[in-house]
Design a protein around this motif. Structure first.
Motif, mmCIF file in Angstrom:
data_model
loop_
_atom_site.group_PDB
_atom_site.id
_atom_site.type_symbol
_atom_site.label_atom_id
_atom_site.label_comp_id
_atom_site.label_asym_id
_atom_site.label_seq_id
_atom_site.Cartn_x
_atom_site.Cartn_y
_atom_site.Cartn_z
ATOM 1 N N VAL A 45 26.866 49.074 65.886
ATOM 2 C CA VAL A 45 27.550 48.496 64.726
ATOM 3 C C VAL A 45 28.679 49.435 64.322
ATOM 4 C CG1 VAL A 45 27.336 47.666 62.363
ATOM 5 C CG2 VAL A 45 25.411 47.404 63.958
ATOM 6 N N GLY A 46 29.904 48.954 64.456
ATOM 7 C CA GLY A 46 31.074 49.744 64.090
ATOM 8 C C GLY A 46 31.823 49.099 62.944
ATOM 9 N N LEU A 47 32.202 49.902 61.968
ATOM 10 C CA LEU A 47 32.938 49.417 60.804
ATOM 11 C C LEU A 47 34.364 49.946 60.890
ATOM 12 C CD1 LEU A 47 32.017 47.688 58.369
ATOM 13 C CD2 LEU A 47 31.869 49.775 57.050
ATOM 14 N N GLY A 48 35.310 49.057 61.198
ATOM 15 C CA GLY A 48 36.702 49.478 61.327
ATOM 16 C C GLY A 48 36.900 50.455 62.472
ATOM 17 N N ILE A 49 37.491 51.600 62.162
ATOM 18 C CA ILE A 49 37.726 52.618 63.182
ATOM 19 C C ILE A 49 36.425 53.238 63.666
ATOM 20 C CG2 ILE A 49 37.964 54.578 61.621
ATOM 21 C CD1 ILE A 49 40.216 53.755 64.646
ATOM 22 N N GLY A 50 35.313 52.940 62.978
ATOM 23 C CA GLY A 50 34.011 53.445 63.406
ATOM 24 C C GLY A 50 33.515 52.849 64.714
ATOM 25 N N ALA A 51 34.267 51.911 65.282
ATOM 26 C CA ALA A 51 33.880 51.341 66.580
ATOM 27 C C ALA A 51 34.191 52.284 67.737
ATOM 28 C CB ALA A 51 34.600 50.011 66.795
ATOM 29 N N GLN A 79 18.284 55.077 83.687
ATOM 30 C CA GLN A 79 18.834 53.727 83.651
ATOM 31 C C GLN A 79 17.986 52.860 82.741
ATOM 32 O OE1 GLN A 79 21.578 52.666 85.040
ATOM 33 N NE2 GLN A 79 22.098 54.506 86.178
ATOM 34 N N ARG A 80 17.508 53.428 81.660
ATOM 35 C CA ARG A 80 16.586 52.695 80.800
ATOM 36 C C ARG A 80 17.264 51.552 80.071
ATOM 37 N NH1 ARG A 80 12.920 55.295 75.904
ATOM 38 N NH2 ARG A 80 12.023 53.330 75.180
ATOM 39 N N THR A 81 18.491 51.749 79.625
ATOM 40 C CA THR A 81 19.175 50.738 78.827
ATOM 41 C C THR A 81 19.488 49.515 79.678
ATOM 42 O OG1 THR A 81 20.170 52.486 77.491
ATOM 43 C CG2 THR A 81 21.150 50.289 77.355
ATOM 44 N N THR A 82 19.042 48.354 79.208
ATOM 45 C CA THR A 82 19.247 47.103 79.945
ATOM 46 C C THR A 82 20.204 46.157 79.244
ATOM 47 O OG1 THR A 82 17.296 46.139 78.871
ATOM 48 C CG2 THR A 82 16.962 47.232 81.001
ATOM 49 N N ASN A 83 20.258 46.179 77.924
ATOM 50 C CA ASN A 83 21.108 45.260 77.167
ATOM 51 C C ASN A 83 21.765 45.991 76.004
ATOM 52 O OD1 ASN A 83 18.723 43.454 78.299
ATOM 53 N ND2 ASN A 83 20.476 42.118 78.033
ATOM 54 N N ALA A 84 22.906 45.476 75.613
ATOM 55 C CA ALA A 84 23.627 46.047 74.464
ATOM 56 C C ALA A 84 24.260 44.918 73.666
ATOM 57 C CB ALA A 84 24.707 47.025 74.933
ATOM 58 N N HIS A 85 24.176 45.040 72.354
ATOM 59 C CA HIS A 85 24.806 44.094 71.430
ATOM 60 C C HIS A 85 25.773 44.901 70.558
ATOM 61 C CE1 HIS A 85 21.727 40.994 72.355
ATOM 62 N NE2 HIS A 85 20.948 42.052 72.464
ATOM 63 N N PHE A 86 27.047 44.565 70.637
ATOM 64 C CA PHE A 86 28.068 45.302 69.897
ATOM 65 C C PHE A 86 28.631 44.411 68.797
ATOM 66 C CE2 PHE A 86 32.703 46.768 69.837
ATOM 67 C CZ PHE A 86 32.454 47.722 68.873
ATOM 68 N N CYS A 87 28.468 44.835 67.543
ATOM 69 C CA CYS A 87 28.990 44.113 66.379
ATOM 70 C C CYS A 87 30.086 44.955 65.741
ATOM 71 C CB CYS A 87 27.879 43.828 65.367
ATOM 72 S SG CYS A 87 26.559 42.766 66.001
ATOM 73 N N TRP A 88 31.296 44.418 65.750
ATOM 74 C CA TRP A 88 32.439 45.132 65.191
ATOM 75 C C TRP A 88 32.927 44.384 63.953
ATOM 76 C CZ3 TRP A 88 37.946 45.665 67.675
ATOM 77 C CH2 TRP A 88 38.689 46.591 66.930
ATOM 78 N N VAL A 89 32.885 45.056 62.814
ATOM 79 C CA VAL A 89 33.276 44.460 61.538
ATOM 80 C C VAL A 89 34.579 45.118 61.085
ATOM 81 C CG1 VAL A 89 32.548 43.940 59.175
ATOM 82 C CG2 VAL A 89 30.828 44.187 60.984
ATOM 83 N N THR A 90 35.597 44.295 60.836
ATOM 84 C CA THR A 90 36.890 44.835 60.428
ATOM 85 C C THR A 90 37.552 43.881 59.445
ATOM 86 O OG1 THR A 90 39.042 45.617 61.212
ATOM 87 C CG2 THR A 90 38.078 43.748 62.373
ATOM 88 N N ARG A 91 38.495 44.402 58.676
ATOM 89 C CA ARG A 91 39.202 43.600 57.676
ATOM 90 C C ARG A 91 40.544 43.086 58.190
ATOM 91 N NH1 ARG A 91 37.921 43.170 52.614
ATOM 92 N NH2 ARG A 91 40.111 42.815 52.086
ATOM 93 N N GLU A 92 41.145 43.778 59.129
ATOM 94 C CA GLU A 92 42.481 43.427 59.577
ATOM 95 C C GLU A 92 42.419 42.738 60.933
ATOM 96 O OE1 GLU A 92 45.126 43.794 57.785
ATOM 97 O OE2 GLU A 92 44.143 44.920 56.164
ATOM 98 N N PRO A 93 43.017 41.539 61.068
ATOM 99 C CA PRO A 93 43.000 40.872 62.383
ATOM 100 C C PRO A 93 43.749 41.664 63.443
ATOM 101 C CG PRO A 93 44.432 39.714 60.822
ATOM 102 C CD PRO A 93 43.677 40.723 60.034
#
Length: 932
Positions: free
Chosen positions: A737-743, A794-808
């Motif tokens: 979960v990244g907020l703005g530049i936190g991605a 190689q444990r990680t099998t899936n990733a879900h990336f949610c990016w929340v930002t205010r500017e298109p």
């Protein structure tokens, strides 16, 4: 006579058919008629009154001919597909001419009956391949009417709640009580905005609560005014109340009509492409999407192409209704967050204990499990402080000086002992190289290295308290008691002062007093400017005092603490009541941490000189962000999620600033994305785009341009340093979960996962070609062993990336990465979800049309209209509970690493959901945060 064949299908042709014998009296039974229509057709059978007559005509043509009539039932409609004479195995030669005549007669009968059926049932459509020109216009109208009927049938299947949520002007829920309260607020705003009892058209948006989208509100105003056959600029309170009742109506039809009327400016009941374009521009303006306004004409054509396939040049209310009610269908073009077929509730377990004592016990257990690492360190630290204070207090309680200065002296000396420990401990959390190394050891299982800065601040707070107690007791209590003591009392301690009673001024201006007061002043400055409000420039001071706020002031003032340690050593060597060297313990406390910190700074200096890099490319991006691609120093190794420090000697030879690495460890170069939020970053952008000389031929880089950097200023790199996200390989599933530049730290992780997936696929293909007998073993070995022979996790099998930002415009930052993930991830292992919070939530009238355009464009071209990537953009803030629940449903019995980087405001909610879902489901969520 052989019976016709009826075929039935729901939405597409079925292979099922049924034959029956046609009785002599032409009575036709109802076959497969839908229950909802049998009552209407029982008198005539399938197809109404014309079908028996049609079949009777067929039988009269030739009593012995066999014909096959194929009908198609599409839900509640009947379609005549074909009527074909069945050939016989042997026929007399004389019958050939009669047969040809019969065929012609049969065709005429089919054509006439087909037209009759279409006139009788406007929703009935014939798919016969032969149509003459006279039927073309009738066919177009029939197709449109068939779609209208289908839309009405779909409407009846839509629940009321779903319809209401599809189009809202005011809010999600407006019950009777809520509506009354909201009207009172509108009425109050009317009283403040109205002039002479009239509300201006331009103030309508502010009055009804649409302050940020006044232009859209004016569109609503005009639509409601046209209903009154008026073109007005002002309204009274009674007219406002009437308008309010219409836009807050709970009926979906009422809301839909207003939305349609906003586009239907000429009130002819038809909306043209130009009117759709105007409504798109109105919606784009309400959501501050300037790029969308520029492409409004293209998207209006897209909607007309979807809703007006006959190219009549207009759409009607029922077509717009069908578009809105099929919102879920249009939105399902992209891969959902969870592809699990079962509801997430099936992965839930009833956890909440009914007993109050058990609930309290459960909360205590959760608290211990969540904070045991922090807890044991804080407890151990607190016990150490308490022990030192007690020991030193008791020691001075036994001395002769206690009889002169009493508990003031004992308290001051006890606080001094805690200060020595804390001045040593405060250096350890900022020894970044040491902490980065310790992260790779087993110490990470018992020490919360992610909280190093929090512990640093906690120790600083303890130091501040210790200074107040220590200096306060000296200056206000024991110094005065010493100065005012009687000769008899002073005689017991006169040897410590060479037989002369000191004065208060002498005590304050002596070596111990001067060094002590100097330390207090320097630490007060440093601690104050390090406070969050000063560091983030939230405090506004008039010039020239405004220079005392911001990151630069924090950075330089913190280096004053180096002088504090020098003064501390001097202060500890000139104590009044201690003369033996081994009793002067200050140097014993701080020597090892101070030497470690000095060694770290020396390593950083030497390494940064060795890690001088070249600027390969600069990209200036929207949102005050620019991307630096620099050469990777020789021997520089890092993990995804880590960060580096950058220094530009041209700007300042002392300042180092941290930035997350956005390139993958396997990439040839290093990449960082820098947001300009301070003087240093703004100056860095100017320097790297203009060069050392402001008159450089390169000039300032404009948006979207790239420069090959030649003769650019020198950049020094220090790092890499550990961060919470670097441990992502320890989890089965990732929620990033990244907020703005936190991605930024998560972009490196996504790239690393893609590189690993690509390498595994290439190695698997290579192993398959080499040896099929040992395919599975070789594939496993090759994908889990590095070139050095060490095992690779190689444990990680899936990733879900949610990016929340205010500017298109922020989506331009990582556009290439998103497209690469969408293209490379064929197995669905990585899911990307962009959230644009500046757009009104999905279902709001101001974003409804944008949602539809977005879905249609992605379905046709595979590109999102806002991000320009293959990843669809969601509107408004995410429903985090739903996100967590779907991941728990898709990955039962898995360990999910939740990594968050952004402002602290969201961290609390994500942490709470991680704890709740870990208790209620079989999936375990472990939360990690990183603030910027």
């Amino acid at each position: 006579m052989r019976s016709p064949t009826f075929s039935r299908s729901d939405s597409k042709r079925s292979n099922y058919s049924r034959g029956f014998e046609l009785p002599d009296d032409l009575e036709l039974e109802v076959v497969h008629a839908p229950p909802s229509r049998r009552s209407e057709e029982d008198d005539y059978g399938v197809g109404g009154a014309m079908l028996p007559i049609f079949l009777n005509d067929l039988r009269k043509n030739n009593q012995q001919d066999l014909v096959e009539v194929t009908l198609e039932l599409e839900r509640d409609s009947i379609v005549v597909c074909s009527v074909t004479p069945t050939p016989t195995t042997s026929r007399p030669a004389a019958a050939v001419d009669d047969s040809a005549s019969d065929v012609k007669s049969l065709r005429r009968s089919i054509s006439n009956t087909s037209r009759t059926l279409r006139r009788k049932f406007s929703w009935l459509t014939s798919f016969s391949s032969s149509r003459n020109s006279s039927d073309t216009e009738e066919l177009i109208i029939s197709d449109r009417d068939a779609r209208r009927l289908k839309a009405k049938l779909e409407r009846t299947r839509s629940s009321a709640q779903r319809a209401l949520n599809g189009l809202r002007f005011i809010s999600k829920n407006t019950g009777a009580n809520d509506a009354d309260e909201m009207w009172r607020r509108v009425e109050a705003r009317f009283n403040s905005l109205a002039k002479d009892g009239f509300l201006c058209r331009e103030d309508f948006g502010e009055c009804i609560g649409m302050m940020d989208s006044k232009e859209f509100a004016v569109g609503i105003f005009d639509a409601l005014a046209r209903r009154r056959r008026q073109k007005i600029q002002k309204i009274t309170k009674e007219e406002l109340h009437d308008f309010w009742l219409q836009i807050s109506d709970q009926s979906f039809d009422a809301r839909l009509q207003i939305f349609f009327d906003m586009a239907d400016s000429n009130e002819d009941g038809r909306v043209t492409r130009e009117e759709v374009q105007e409504l798109i521009m109105l919606s784009a303006s309400a959501n501050k999407l300037s790029k969308l306004k520029e492409q409004a004409e293209e998207y209006a054509s897209l909607i007309m192409e979807e809703l007006d396939p006959e190219s009549l040049g207009y759409i009607e209310l029922w077509q717009l209704e069908a578009l809105l009610l099929q919102r879920d269908t249009y939105m399902n073009y992209s891969r959902p967050l969870s592809t699990a077929s079962v509801g997430w509730s099936q992965n839930l377990s009833s956890f909440r204990p009914k007993n109050l004592l058990r609930r309290a016990s459960s909360k205590l257990q959760d608290l211990i499990l969540e904070n045991w690492q922090r807890g044991w360190i804080i407890i151990f630290w607190f016990l150490a402080i308490a022990s030192l204070f007690t020991w030193k207090f008791y020691q001075y309680r036994q001395k002769a000086a206690f009889r002169v200065m009493g508990y003031c002296l004992a308290t001051a000396k006890g606080a001094a002992e805690t200060l020595k420990l804390n001045m040593a401990l405060i250096l350890l959390p900022v020894c970044r190289n040491t902490l980065t190394w310790l992260r790779s050891t087993r110490a990470r299982s018992i020490v919360p290295f992610d909280d190093n800065i929090n512990f640093h601040k906690m120790v600083a707070g303890a130091i501040a308290i210790g200074i107040i107690v220590h200096a306060g007791n000296h200056l206000t209590c024991d110094f005065r008691l010493l100065v005012n003591s009687s000769p008899e009392e002073f005689a017991a301690i006169s040897s410590y002062f060479h037989g002369r009673k000191p004065t208060y001024q002498g005590l304050v201006t002596g070596k111990e007093g001067i060094t002590g007061i100097s330390m207090v002043v320097l630490m007060a400055i440093s601690f104050t400017l390090a406070a969050r409000r000063f560091r983030r420039n939230m405090v506004r001071l008039p010039p020239p005092f405004n220079k005392l706020t911001g990151f630069n002031a924090f950075w330089y003032s913190h280096h004053l603490l180096g002088l504090v340690y020098v003064l501390l050593i001097i202060h500890g060597n000139y104590l009044y009541l201690v003369h033996k060297w081994y009793q002067k313990t200050t140097w014993m406390y701080i020597s090892v941490p101070l030497l470690l910190y000095m060694a770290e700074r020396s390593i950083r200096t030497c390494r940064s000189e060795h890690y001088a890099v070249k600027i390969i490319k600069v990209s200036v991006l929207p949102g005050n962000v620019f991307n630096l691609i620099i050469s990777k120093p020789l021997g520089f190794k890092y993990k995804s999620g880590q960060y580096i420090f950058l220094q530009c000697p041209t700007i300042s030879p002392f300042e180092w600033h941290p930035f997350s690495i956005t390139s993958a460890p396997g990439d040839d170069n290093l990449s960082v994305h820098i947001r300009m939020v301070g003087d240093w970053t703004q100056e860095l952008k100017r320097v790297v785009t203009e060069g050392d000389d402001p008159s450089s031929i390169f000039g300032r880089v404009q948006f979207g341009q790239h420069l090959n950097q030649r003769g650019q200023p020198r950049l020094l790199v220090d790092g890499p340093y550990g961060a919470p996200a670097q441990d992502y390989r320890n989890y089965d599933v990732l929620l990033l979960v990244g907020l703005g530049i936190g991605a930024t730290p998560f972009i490196s992780i996504l790239r690393d996962l893609l590189n690993s997936s690509r390498a595994a696929e290439d190695q698997t293909d290579s192993n398959t070609e080499t040896s099929r007998s040992d395919d599975s073993l070789n594939s496993f070995t090759s994908s889990n062993v590095t070139p050095g022979g060490k095992k690779k996790s190689q444990r990680t099998t899936n990733a879900h990336f949610c990016w929340v930002t205010r500017e298109p415009g922020s989506f331009e930052w990582f556009k290439g990465v998103m497209d690469e993930v969408a293209e490379m991830d064929h197995k669905g292992q990585i899911e990307l979800h962009n959230y644009l919070t500046s757009v009104y939530e999905e279902g709001d009238a101001r974003s409804t049309l944008i949602t539809m355009v977005q879905a249609l464009n992605h379905a046709k071209h595979g590109v999102d209209i806002l991000s320009g990537t293959r990843v669809r953009t969601h509107f408004a803030r995410p429903n985090w509970k739903e996100v967590f629940a779907k991941i728990a449903s898709k990955h039962p019995y898995a360990t999910v690493g939740v990594f968050y980087c952004g402002m602290p405001v969201l961290a609390k909610e994500l942490k709470k959901l991680s704890q709740e879902l870990s208790k209620k489901t079989s999936t375990r969520f472990e939360f990690h945060k990183e603030y910027f």
